[in-house]
Scaffold this motif. Structure first.
Motif, short mmCIF file in Angstrom:
data_model
loop_
_atom_site.label_atom_id
_atom_site.label_comp_id
_atom_site.label_asym_id
_atom_site.label_seq_id
_atom_site.Cartn_x
_atom_site.Cartn_y
_atom_site.Cartn_z
N UNK A 4 0.82 -1.22 0.00
CA UNK A 4 0.00 0.00 0.00
C UNK A 4 0.85 1.26 0.00
N UNK A 5 0.44 2.22 -0.81
CA UNK A 5 1.11 3.50 -0.92
C UNK A 5 0.17 4.61 -0.44
N UNK A 6 -1.10 4.46 -0.77
CA UNK A 6 -2.08 5.51 -0.50
C UNK A 6 -3.23 4.98 0.35
N UNK A 7 -3.62 5.80 1.32
CA UNK A 7 -4.77 5.46 2.17
C UNK A 7 -5.78 6.60 2.08
N UNK A 8 -7.01 6.23 1.76
CA UNK A 8 -8.08 7.22 1.74
C UNK A 8 -8.87 7.10 3.04
N UNK A 9 -8.89 8.16 3.82
CA UNK A 9 -9.60 8.15 5.10
C UNK A 9 -10.91 8.92 4.94
N UNK A 10 -12.01 8.29 5.34
CA UNK A 10 -13.33 8.92 5.21
C UNK A 10 -13.88 9.23 6.59
N UNK A 11 -13.74 10.48 7.04
CA UNK A 11 -14.16 10.84 8.40
C UNK A 11 -15.65 11.16 8.50
N UNK A 12 -16.11 11.32 9.72
CA UNK A 12 -17.43 11.89 9.99
C UNK A 12 -17.48 13.30 9.42
N UNK A 13 -18.67 13.82 9.29
CA UNK A 13 -18.81 15.17 8.72
C UNK A 13 -19.00 16.22 9.80
N UNK A 14 -18.39 15.95 10.98
CA UNK A 14 -18.45 16.92 12.08
C UNK A 14 -17.43 18.02 11.82
N UNK A 15 -17.67 18.78 10.77
CA UNK A 15 -16.62 19.70 10.33
C UNK A 15 -16.40 20.87 11.27
N UNK A 16 -17.33 21.07 12.23
CA UNK A 16 -17.14 22.18 13.16
C UNK A 16 -16.64 21.72 14.51
N UNK A 17 -16.51 20.40 14.67
CA UNK A 17 -16.07 19.85 15.94
C UNK A 17 -14.54 19.70 15.91
N UNK A 18 -13.84 20.67 16.50
CA UNK A 18 -12.38 20.61 16.40
C UNK A 18 -11.78 19.45 17.19
N UNK A 19 -12.51 18.95 18.22
CA UNK A 19 -12.01 17.75 18.90
C UNK A 19 -11.97 16.58 17.92
N UNK A 20 -13.07 16.43 17.19
CA UNK A 20 -13.11 15.34 16.22
C UNK A 20 -12.06 15.53 15.13
#
Lengths: 432, 432
Positions: A93-109
Motif C-alpha cells: 500500500x502507498x495511498x490510504x483514503x480516510x473517510x471521516x465523519x462530517x463533524x466539520x465544526x467539531x475541532x475535537x473530532x
C-alpha cells in the motif's frame, strides 16, 4: 498522570485481577490462537465499566474517534500496530483514503482525524481525506486549534466505476472513520478491488448491538472457563426488544416485562455475591451510537410512566433516525472516580493490539448514568507509566499497570466478540 | 529524561534529517516491501555513531543484552513486537526456552535476562532458562538486586534425540541470548523440529563483521537513492584483512597498507565536505563482540610501532579466542555528549520494529574511542517523550523525536543488512 484509583479493589474483582495476572501466559496464548482463526477489526474502542464487583464492556465502537485523547507517549504503539494491520491487508500500500465523519465544526473530532493521519503516515502511507457529503465538488480546508489544517476532498469513482479515490489519488485501502449511522452512501457500494475497512456491515446502518453482545456471550463462556471465574463477572446480562415505538405506546408491555425479568436475574446475582447496590438496567437503541437514545431504569413500572420528553428522547437516534429496536442491558455502575467526578475507562485497539486508552470523566453524572454526553472530558490512561507491564510482585488491587492490563484483556474480549459478530453478519461470507 | 542534545545538528546531517523526515511515507513503505522479501532477525541492537557530519551503525548485535536499560515506558512496544515475532515462527507456541550467556555473576546481565523473560511471558509464553555449560546437571538459582531470582536449568535432549528442552519442558522455540563466541555447543546441533533463534550461523563462532558490512553496503546503495543522499553519509568505509598475527608480526604490512588506503579515501571525503576533524580508523576482530580486540588508529605507521601490550590486546577476543582476521572501519567520531561525557546511541529492535534504545555514556573515553568498555553507563533514549512521533513542524535539528526517528531508520537499515547477511551466509539455504 495516573488518575487516582479511588476504589482499591476488593471482593470479587480483586480475585479476578489475581486470576487474570496469574494466567497471563495462558490468556495471551489463547488470544494468539483465536487471532489465527478470526480476523480482528481494523480498529476498535471499548467502553468499560468497573463496579468493583464486575468489569464489563458496555459499548464496542468499530469507528473510534478520540485517538487525539490517547497519551502521546503511546503513539509509537499505535504506529507499530497500524504497520501490522496495513501489512495484512495490502503490504504494498502507498495511498490510504480516510473517510471521516462530517463533524466539520467539531475541532475535537478534527484533531482525531489529524492524529489518525499522523499515525498512518508513519506506517508508510500517503493519507488524504475524502468527503462523504453527497454531491460535493470542492475541497474544504478546516483549521485546527494548533494552527495546522486538514482538507476534505471530493470523492471520485474511477473511469471504469470500479474504484474510489480522489483527484490524482488511487488508494489501495479505504478506511472509514464514519459509522454510517445515516445509511450506506451509494458511492461506497460495489468496491471490490479495494480494501474497504471496516466493512460496510460494521456501520450502524446494518450493525446491531444485540449481535455484538450475543457474540460476546460466546467469547466469555470460553474465557471464563480458561481463567476459572463466573462469566457474569465479565458479562452484563442483556436481552433485546424489537418493534417498539414509545411515542405511540407500542410494545411497551413487552419492554416492561423484559426489563422486569432482567432485573430479577440481576437481583439473584447481587444476592449471591452480597452486593448492596440497587440494580438498574440500561435501555438503548439496538443500532446507533454517540450516547443517544439511552435510558437508565431501576423498575419496570418506569416504562409506562415515561413522560413525553423521555419518550421522544428514546425514539430518535443519531442523525434523527427513528429507534424501534432496543436492547436492555444490565447496568454496571462505575465506581471509579477522578477527583470528584465519575469516570469510566475507554480502551483503544488497532488490529489485535491495545494501543492506549483514557478515562471518560463526567462531573455532572452519577455512577449509574451514561457518561458519553456533552460535558465529558478525557484523561489519558496511564499505560505509559513506569513499569507499564504488569507487576507480579505488587499487592493485588493496588497498582495501575495491573489494573490496566486487566482492562486491556477485557477490551480484547470485546474486540474478539466484534470479530465473531462481523463474521456472522457478513452478507457475503467468504467460503474457505 | 531527554539527554541534552549538545550538538544541535547543522551542516550535512541537518540536511539528512530533513530528507529523512520528508520521505517518511516512502521510507516506511520501502521497509515494508523489503520485509516482504527478507525475514528480519528475531531481535537486534545497533550501536550508532553520530558525528554531526555522518550517522552510521558501527556494530550490529544479533544477541542483544541490555534490555534492562530500555525505559520501562517503552516495554509495551517490546511486548507487541515480540507478539508479532512469535506468531510468525510458532503461532501456537506455549513454551520458550531461553539460553543466556553464562555471566552468572554479572547482575546487570541477569537483569537483562529477567527483562526478556518478562517480555515473553506477556506474549503468552512460559519461559524457562537453559544452562549452556557442558555437563551441568543441577539447577542454579541466581539472585537479582531487586530481590527476585532467575534459575538456570540443565538442558536435556529428548529420548529420540531430536528435541532440546528441560525437565518437563518441551519448547516450540529456543531463543539464544548467548552469542556463541566460544563455538557451537554440540547440544545445539541438529535441532530440526524446533525453531532455534537466531540461527547458529548468527553466532560469532561463524559470523563475520565483514559479511555484515558488505550487506550494509548493498542496503545503503538502495536507500541513499531513495532519499537522495550521498551513501557515505550513512555508511563508514571498511575493508578486511585476514590471516594476521600481530604478536608474531605476521601480516603487519598488509594491515598497514589497508589502513593507509582507507585513511586516504576518508581524507578525500573530509575535503569534499570541508570536515576539519582528523580521520581515524578502527581495527577490530572480524568475529567477536563485547568491545574486545579493538583499536583506534590515525596513521598507518602506528601499526608497526604497537607495543607488546597493544599487540596482545589485539590478539585475543572474548573467551580468550585468538584473533587472526580483522576489519578496518572508518572511524566515526561521536559528537553527542551527556553532561561532560561522550555518548553514543544504541537502538533495540524486535522483529522489524524499533522498541527502544539508550545512550551508552563513558566519562573516561574520547570522541574517537570505543565506548563499550568497563565504566560505561546507560541512559534510556527518550523515545517515550511527549510527541514521540516525528514533529514535522519543528525547526530541523532541534527536537529529540525527530532525531530518534532518524536513529530508528538507520538502525533498521543495519537490521535489514543483518537479514541479507544471514540469508547469504546460511549453510542450509531454503530453496523457494
Amino acid at each position: 498522570m495516573v488518575p487516582h484509583l479511588v476504589t482499591a479493589l476488593n471482593g470479587p474483582l480483586l480475585d479476578l485481577e489475581k486470576k487474570i495476572l496469574a494466567a497471563t501466559p495462558a490468556i495471551e496464548r489463547w488470544f494468539r490462537m483465536e487471532w489465527q482463526e478470526h480476523t480482528p477489526p481494523f480498529y476498535c474502542s471499548v467502553d468499560l465499566r468497573n463496579s468493583g464487583f464486575k468489569l464489563a464492556p458496555v459499548d464496542t465502537n468499530l469507528f473510534p474517534g478520540g485517538f487525539n485523547n490517547l497519551s502521546a507517549e503511546m503513539l509509537p504503539l499505535a504506529v507499530q500496530a497500524a504497520m501490522a494491520a496495513i501489512e495484512k491487508y495490502c503490504p504494498d500500500a502507498k495511498n490510504l483514503l480516510l473517510l471521516p465523519e462530517l463533524h466539520t465544526k467539531n475541532t475535537f473530532y478534527l484533531q482525531n482525524v489529524a492524529r489518525l493521519m499522523q499515525i498512518f503516515r508513519q506506517t508508510g502511507l500517503h493519507v488524504r481525506l475524502g468527503n462523504l457529503t453527497e454531491g460535493v465538488t470542492e475541497s474544504q480546508t478546516l483549521e485546527l486549534p494548533d494552527g495546522t489544517s486538514v482538507t476534505l476532498e471530493p470523492l471520485q469513482r474511477s473511469a471504469n466505476g470500479r474504484r474510489l479515490g480522489l483527484e490524482n489519488f488511487d488508494p489501495c485501502t479505504i478506511l472509514l472513520n464514519n459509522d454510517l449511522s445515516s445509511g450506506i452512501p451509494s458511492i461506497l457500494e460495489n468496491l471490490n478491488e479495494q480494501n474497504l475497512l471496516p466493512p460496510l456491515h460494521a456501520g450502524w446502518a446494518v450493525r446491531r448491538k444485540s449481535n455484538h453482545f450475543a457474540a460476546y456471550d460466546e467469547v466469555i463462556k470460553k474465557f471464563a472457563k480458561l481463567v476459572d471465574v463466573d462469566p457474569w463477572m465479565l458479562n452484563p446480562f442483556f436481552t433485546k426488544c424489537h418493534q417498539i415505538n414509545l411515542q405511540e405506546h407500542i410494545g411497551e408491555e413487552a419492554l416492561a416485562s423484559s426489563v422486569s425479568s432482567l432485573l430479577s436475574k440481576m437481583r439473584k446475582k447481587y444476592k449471591e455475591y452480597g452486593i448492596k447496590e440497587k440494580p438498574f438496567v440500561i435501555v438503548k437503541a439496538d443500532a446507533g451510537t454517540c450516547g443517544m437514545g439511552i435510558m437508565s431504569i431501576t423498575d419496570a413500572n418506569q416504562i409506562k410512566d415515561l413522560n413525553l420528553k423521555q419518550r421522544n428522547k428514546m425514539s430518535v437516534g443519531k442523525d434523527g433516525l427513528p429507534i424501534h429496536d432496543v436492547i436492555i442491558q444490565e447496568g454496571v455502575p462505575t465506581f471509579e472516580h477522578i477527583n470528584e467526578s465519575v469516570a469510566e475507562p475507554v480502551v483503544y485497539m488497532i488490529d489485535r493490539y491495545v494501543v492506549g486508552g483514557f478515562y471518560r470523566v463526567h462531573a455532572d453524572r452519577g455512577i449509574n448514568e451514561n457518561l458519553n454526553a456533552p460535558g465529558a472530558h478525557y484523561v489519558p490512561l496511564a499505560f505509559a507509566q513506569q513499569h507499564a507491564l504488569p507487576d507480579l510482585l505488587a499487592k493485588p488491587g493496588t497498582t495501575a499497570p495491573n489494573r490496566f492490563y486487566m482492562y486491556g484483556v477485557v477490551a480484547r474480549l470485546a474486540l474478539l466478540a466484534a470479530s465473531l459478530e462481523m463474521e456472522k453478519t457478513d452478507p457475503n461470507p467468504e467460503i474457505y
